[in-house]
Design a protein around this motif. Structure first.
Motif, PDB file in Angstrom:
ATOM      1  N   GLN A  15       0.848  -1.189   0.000  1.00 53.31           N
ATOM      2  CA  GLN A  15       0.000   0.000   0.000  1.00 53.31           C
ATOM      3  C   GLN A  15       0.884   1.240   0.000  1.00 53.31           C
ATOM      4  OE1 GLN A  15      -2.393   0.783   3.493  1.00 53.31           O
ATOM      5  NE2 GLN A  15      -3.974   1.837   2.307  1.00 53.31           N
ATOM      6  N   LEU A  16       0.502   2.223  -0.777  1.00 54.91           N
ATOM      7  CA  LEU A  16       1.203   3.500  -0.844  1.00 54.91           C
ATOM      8  C   LEU A  16       0.446   4.527  -0.015  1.00 54.91           C
ATOM      9  CD1 LEU A  16       3.496   5.190  -2.254  1.00 54.91           C
ATOM     10  CD2 LEU A  16       1.767   5.795  -3.968  1.00 54.91           C
ATOM     11  N   VAL A  17       1.160   5.242   0.851  1.00 53.75           N
ATOM     12  CA  VAL A  17       0.560   6.270   1.694  1.00 53.75           C
ATOM     13  C   VAL A  17       1.391   7.542   1.570  1.00 53.75           C
ATOM     14  CG1 VAL A  17      -0.041   6.942   4.058  1.00 53.75           C
ATOM     15  CG2 VAL A  17      -0.356   4.567   3.323  1.00 53.75           C
ATOM     16  N   LEU A  18       0.714   8.679   1.419  1.00 53.43           N
ATOM     17  CA  LEU A  18       1.378   9.974   1.338  1.00 53.43           C
ATOM     18  C   LEU A  18       0.951  10.850   2.511  1.00 53.43           C
ATOM     19  CD1 LEU A  18       0.990  10.873  -2.467  1.00 53.43           C
ATOM     20  CD2 LEU A  18       2.838   9.633  -1.352  1.00 53.43           C
ATOM     21  N   ARG A  19       1.939  11.490   3.143  1.00 52.62           N
ATOM     22  CA  ARG A  19       1.674  12.461   4.206  1.00 52.62           C
ATOM     23  C   ARG A  19       2.253  13.803   3.784  1.00 52.62           C
ATOM     24  NH1 ARG A  19       0.341  10.073   9.203  1.00 52.62           N
ATOM     25  NH2 ARG A  19       0.485   7.775   9.175  1.00 52.62           N
ATOM     26  N   ARG A  20       1.683  14.869   4.328  1.00 52.53           N
ATOM     27  CA  ARG A  20       2.160  16.184   3.976  1.00 52.53           C
ATOM     28  C   ARG A  20       2.940  16.819   5.126  1.00 52.53           C
ATOM     29  NH1 ARG A  20      -1.530  20.728   2.554  1.00 52.53           N
ATOM     30  NH2 ARG A  20       0.285  21.880   3.340  1.00 52.53           N
ATOM     31  N   GLN A  22       5.462  16.689   7.028  1.00 57.14           N
ATOM     32  CA  GLN A  22       6.478  16.014   7.820  1.00 57.14           C
ATOM     33  C   GLN A  22       6.187  14.524   7.844  1.00 57.14           C
ATOM     34  OE1 GLN A  22       6.051  18.248  11.417  1.00 57.14           O
ATOM     35  NE2 GLN A  22       4.372  16.993  12.203  1.00 57.14           N
ATOM     36  N   GLU A  23       7.152  13.752   8.398  1.00 57.58           N
ATOM     37  CA  GLU A  23       7.036  12.294   8.325  1.00 57.58           C
ATOM     38  C   GLU A  23       5.778  11.767   8.990  1.00 57.58           C
ATOM     39  OE1 GLU A  23      10.520  10.246   9.594  1.00 57.58           O
ATOM     40  OE2 GLU A  23      11.883  11.590   8.540  1.00 57.58           O
ATOM     41  N   ASP A  24       5.333  12.393  10.073  1.00 60.76           N
ATOM     42  CA  ASP A  24       4.116  11.945  10.743  1.00 60.76           C
ATOM     43  C   ASP A  24       2.976  12.927  10.527  1.00 60.76           C
ATOM     44  OD1 ASP A  24       5.172  14.008  12.169  1.00 60.76           O
ATOM     45  OD2 ASP A  24       4.965  13.064  14.146  1.00 60.76           O
ATOM     46  N   GLY A  25       3.043  13.683   9.410  1.00 59.57           N
ATOM     47  CA  GLY A  25       2.013  14.680   9.128  1.00 59.57           C
ATOM     48  C   GLY A  25       0.703  14.061   8.684  1.00 59.57           C
ATOM     49  N   PRO A  26      -0.276  14.909   8.385  1.00 61.63           N
ATOM     50  CA  PRO A  26      -1.587  14.412   7.961  1.00 61.63           C
ATOM     51  C   PRO A  26      -1.507  13.557   6.701  1.00 61.63           C
ATOM     52  CG  PRO A  26      -1.657  16.774   8.439  1.00 61.63           C
ATOM     53  CD  PRO A  26      -0.221  16.383   8.439  1.00 61.63           C
ATOM     54  N   VAL A  27      -2.268  12.476   6.682  1.00 61.03           N
ATOM     55  CA  VAL A  27      -2.336  11.612   5.508  1.00 61.03           C
ATOM     56  C   VAL A  27      -3.169  12.307   4.423  1.00 61.03           C
ATOM     57  CG1 VAL A  27      -3.153   9.415   4.596  1.00 61.03           C
ATOM     58  CG2 VAL A  27      -2.049   9.507   6.851  1.00 61.03           C
ATOM     59  N   VAL A  28      -2.610  12.436   3.236  1.00 71.22           N
ATOM     60  CA  VAL A  28      -3.334  13.074   2.133  1.00 71.22           C
ATOM     61  C   VAL A  28      -3.698  12.082   1.034  1.00 71.22           C
ATOM     62  CG1 VAL A  28      -2.329  15.349   2.554  1.00 71.22           C
ATOM     63  CG2 VAL A  28      -1.150  13.747   1.020  1.00 71.22           C
ATOM     64  N   TYR A  29      -3.162  10.862   1.134  1.00 72.14           N
ATOM     65  CA  TYR A  29      -3.521   9.842   0.145  1.00 72.14           C
ATOM     66  C   TYR A  29      -3.243   8.474   0.716  1.00 72.14           C
ATOM     67  CZ  TYR A  29      -3.363   6.854  -3.987  1.00 72.14           C
ATOM     68  OH  TYR A  29      -3.567   5.843  -4.880  1.00 72.14           O
ATOM     69  N   GLU A  30      -4.202   7.574   0.587  1.00 67.24           N
ATOM     70  CA  GLU A  30      -4.035   6.163   0.926  1.00 67.24           C
ATOM     71  C   GLU A  30      -4.419   5.345  -0.290  1.00 67.24           C
ATOM     72  OE1 GLU A  30      -4.761   4.978   5.410  1.00 67.24           O
ATOM     73  OE2 GLU A  30      -6.466   6.159   4.679  1.00 67.24           O
ATOM     74  N   GLY A  31      -3.435   4.693  -0.869  1.00 69.49           N
ATOM     75  CA  GLY A  31      -3.704   3.866  -2.031  1.00 69.49           C
ATOM     76  C   GLY A  31      -4.364   2.559  -1.647  1.00 69.49           C
ATOM     77  N   PRO A  32      -4.860   1.840  -2.620  1.00 71.73           N
ATOM     78  CA  PRO A  32      -5.481   0.550  -2.335  1.00 71.73           C
ATOM     79  C   PRO A  32      -4.442  -0.475  -1.903  1.00 71.73           C
ATOM     80  CG  PRO A  32      -5.270   0.870  -4.704  1.00 71.73           C
ATOM     81  CD  PRO A  32      -4.868   2.156  -4.067  1.00 71.73           C
ATOM     82  N   VAL A  33      -4.857  -1.427  -1.101  1.00 68.21           N
ATOM     83  CA  VAL A  33      -3.997  -2.538  -0.711  1.00 68.21           C
ATOM     84  C   VAL A  33      -4.035  -3.574  -1.831  1.00 68.21           C
ATOM     85  CG1 VAL A  33      -3.580  -4.360   0.975  1.00 68.21           C
ATOM     86  CG2 VAL A  33      -4.387  -2.117   1.736  1.00 68.21           C
ATOM     87  N   VAL A  34      -2.868  -3.917  -2.364  1.00 69.96           N
ATOM     88  CA  VAL A  34      -2.796  -4.905  -3.441  1.00 69.96           C
ATOM     89  C   VAL A  34      -1.899  -6.042  -2.990  1.00 69.96           C
ATOM     90  CG1 VAL A  34      -3.212  -3.207  -5.253  1.00 69.96           C
ATOM     91  CG2 VAL A  34      -0.884  -3.717  -4.561  1.00 69.96           C
ATOM     92  N   THR A  35      -2.081  -7.195  -3.586  1.00 72.71           N
ATOM     93  CA  THR A  35      -1.351  -8.398  -3.165  1.00 72.71           C
ATOM     94  C   THR A  35      -0.277  -8.824  -4.153  1.00 72.71           C
ATOM     95  OG1 THR A  35      -3.046  -9.787  -4.189  1.00 72.71           O
ATOM     96  CG2 THR A  35      -3.331  -9.246  -1.858  1.00 72.71           C
ATOM     97  N   ASP A  65       5.426  19.798   0.405  1.00 71.36           N
ATOM     98  CA  ASP A  65       6.320  18.740   0.864  1.00 71.36           C
ATOM     99  C   ASP A  65       5.516  17.470   1.112  1.00 71.36           C
ATOM    100  OD1 ASP A  65       8.749  20.143   0.867  1.00 71.36           O
ATOM    101  OD2 ASP A  65       8.265  21.087   2.784  1.00 71.36           O
ATOM    102  N   LEU A  66       5.924  16.394   0.451  1.00 73.08           N
ATOM    103  CA  LEU A  66       5.243  15.110   0.595  1.00 73.08           C
ATOM    104  C   LEU A  66       6.217  14.075   1.131  1.00 73.08           C
ATOM    105  CD1 LEU A  66       3.188  14.912  -2.721  1.00 73.08           C
ATOM    106  CD2 LEU A  66       2.312  15.392  -0.439  1.00 73.08           C
ATOM    107  N   PHE A  67       5.717  13.190   1.984  1.00 68.63           N
ATOM    108  CA  PHE A  67       6.501  12.108   2.552  1.00 68.63           C
ATOM    109  C   PHE A  67       5.836  10.795   2.167  1.00 68.63           C
ATOM    110  CE2 PHE A  67       7.659  15.838   4.803  1.00 68.63           C
ATOM    111  CZ  PHE A  67       8.976  15.661   5.192  1.00 68.63           C
TER     112      PHE A  67
END
Length: 451
Positions: A15-20, A22-35, A65-67
């Protein structure tokens, strides 16, 4: 984020996750979980729309800034090509007036099922179509008219459409008129008048209206590219060769548009295959092909060089002559510093090796410059339509500056000073034969600033 990839692709979940911010900043994108890791890699290449999370201060600042985090089970993940000191590339689409115009062009073309590559700069799409049954060239010689007919009929054959007959050729254009191509149904063709210039080198105007088709370039290359756009527009309707109503003003974004063809991996130089590459490149408005060579040219002065079946003067001249009317420049690239093992491994070249190592030419060996002078002279003659000569110039660091003479220069001027001596000598040879020097900057040695 196509450079975010799984290590093996054999894990249980990704799964891909993006935060804005800083490293523990708000989540701005959560991708789908794939196998499947390969599927995850592929999905990470798709655009991610972050417009809803932008704030006013982001827009004023001009960046966000994206993490990036990969939540992975049973595998690892990485940012491909990450390296200390190497910035990661990021791309963003900004809705500028130019972007909005291009999006509108794309939507208008899609509505009529028109695909053009590359996308023209300015497009107005009509609603009807024009049948092509006759054509006329104005201000063109017979050879150019024959080439244009060959290009258009090549596409007509692929469509199983009627072919264009021989053109009516008017070799002299009326005063104030640039060379033109006029096409249409049976009956009067459009008047032989030039539309306003596009105002850019290699630019052209293509007008398709009820009265017929007019193609006009700002120069010879522009007219050729206008005909190539017309070629892409051809279609078969009701058993007839037709073209949709459209007006295009177009010009290239870059003066040099091409690619490198590496022939140093065991290939031979087949003339017909290379002619096909030239034709196909020109049809998509590429204007340069650079041939990468190691021991792949049979020099007349050094007949022991050159693998069988690769380049020689006759082949290079034949391809250059063929490429001219397609407005394609053929650029020779010949390794002239490092990566020279294929040439310098010949026993006849042993005196040119740096400290005995066949990977690198010795900067302080006079025979090196005698050889490269003769080599550049023949390459310049064999590729007469090239403005450039590419001298290689990279992958030399492991064996450079080791012989006693070169060490003396390193002691006096530094490692970069020896590199400067070598590259400036190559530059002087290129200027001697009226070529601009192209080269690869060093991978790990002298700095980009020095290059």
């Amino acid at each position: 984020l196509g450079n975010v990839v799984a290590y093996t692709g054999k894990g249980q979940s990704y799964q891909l996750v993006l935060r804005r911010d800083q490293e523990d900043g708000p989540v701005v994108y959560e991708g789908p979980v794939v196998t499947n890791g390969d599927v995850w890699n592929e999905r990470n290449r798709e655009p991610i729309d972050l417009t809803p999370v932008l704030r006013a201060e982001d827009c004023r600042r001009g960046y966000l800034d994206l993490f990036v985090t990969g939540i992975v089970t049973g595998d690892g993940w990485t940012v491909y090509r990450q390296h200390p000191g190497r910035p990661l590339a990021a791309q963003a689409a900004v809705l500028s007036p130019e972007m909005k115009r291009q999006m509108a062009n794309t939507q208008a073309l899609r509505a009529r099922n028109i695909n053009l590559l590359p996308l023209p700069k300015e497009v107005t799409v009509g609603t009807g179509s024009v049948t092509l049954a006759q054509w006329r060239t104005v201000g063109l010689d017979r050879a150019t008219a024959a080439l244009f007919r060959e290009e258009l009929n090549d596409r007509a054959k692929a469509l199983a459409a009627p072919l264009l007959p021989a053109a009516e050729i008017l070799p002299t254009a009326p005063p104030g008129t640039r060379p033109l191509v006029l096409l249409g149904p049976q009956g009067p063709l459009p008047r032989a008048g030039s539309p306003p210039r596009v105002g850019h080198p290699e630019g052209y105007t293509l007008q398709v209206a009820k009265g017929g088709v007019t193609v006009c370039g700002d120069d010879a290359a522009g007219l050729f590219y206008g005909v190539q756009t017309l070629r892409q527009l051809l279609r078969l309707e009701g058993g007839k060769l037709v073209v949709p109503e459209i007006t295009i003003r177009d010009w290239p974004s870059y003066p040099l548009r091409g690619f490198q063809y590496d022939i140093a991996r065991g290939q031979t130089v087949d003339l017909e295959f290379c002619r096909r590459i030239i034709r196909q490149s020109a049809r998509f408005k590429l204007n340069a092909i650079m041939f990468y060579m190691e021991d792949d040219y049979q020099f007349e002065k050094y007949p022991f060089l050159g693998r069988p079946g690769t380049f020689n003067r006759a082949k290079a001249l034949a391809l250059s002559k063929y490429a001219d009317p397609y407005h394609v420049m053929l650029i020779p690239q010949y390794e002239s510093l490092g990566h020279a093992g294929a040439q310098l491994s010949h026993p006849e070249m042993k005196n040119l090796r740096e400290n005995g190592n066949p990977w690198v030419y010795c900067t302080n060996e006079p025979q090196v410059w005698e050889f490269l002078d003769a080599a550049f002279a023949e390459l310049a003659e064999a590729f007469p339509n090239s403005k450039y000569l590419h001298v290689g110039g990279d992958e030399f660091e492991m064996a450079f500056g080791l012989c006693p003479k070169c060490k003396a220069i390193v002691a006096e001027k530094g490692y970069e000073g020896l590199y400067t001596v070598h590259m400036n000598k190559l530059h002087d040879l290129c200027r001697k034969y009226r070529r601009e020097m192209l080269f690869w900057p060093s991978h790990a040695g002298p700095t980009p600033e020095l290059s």
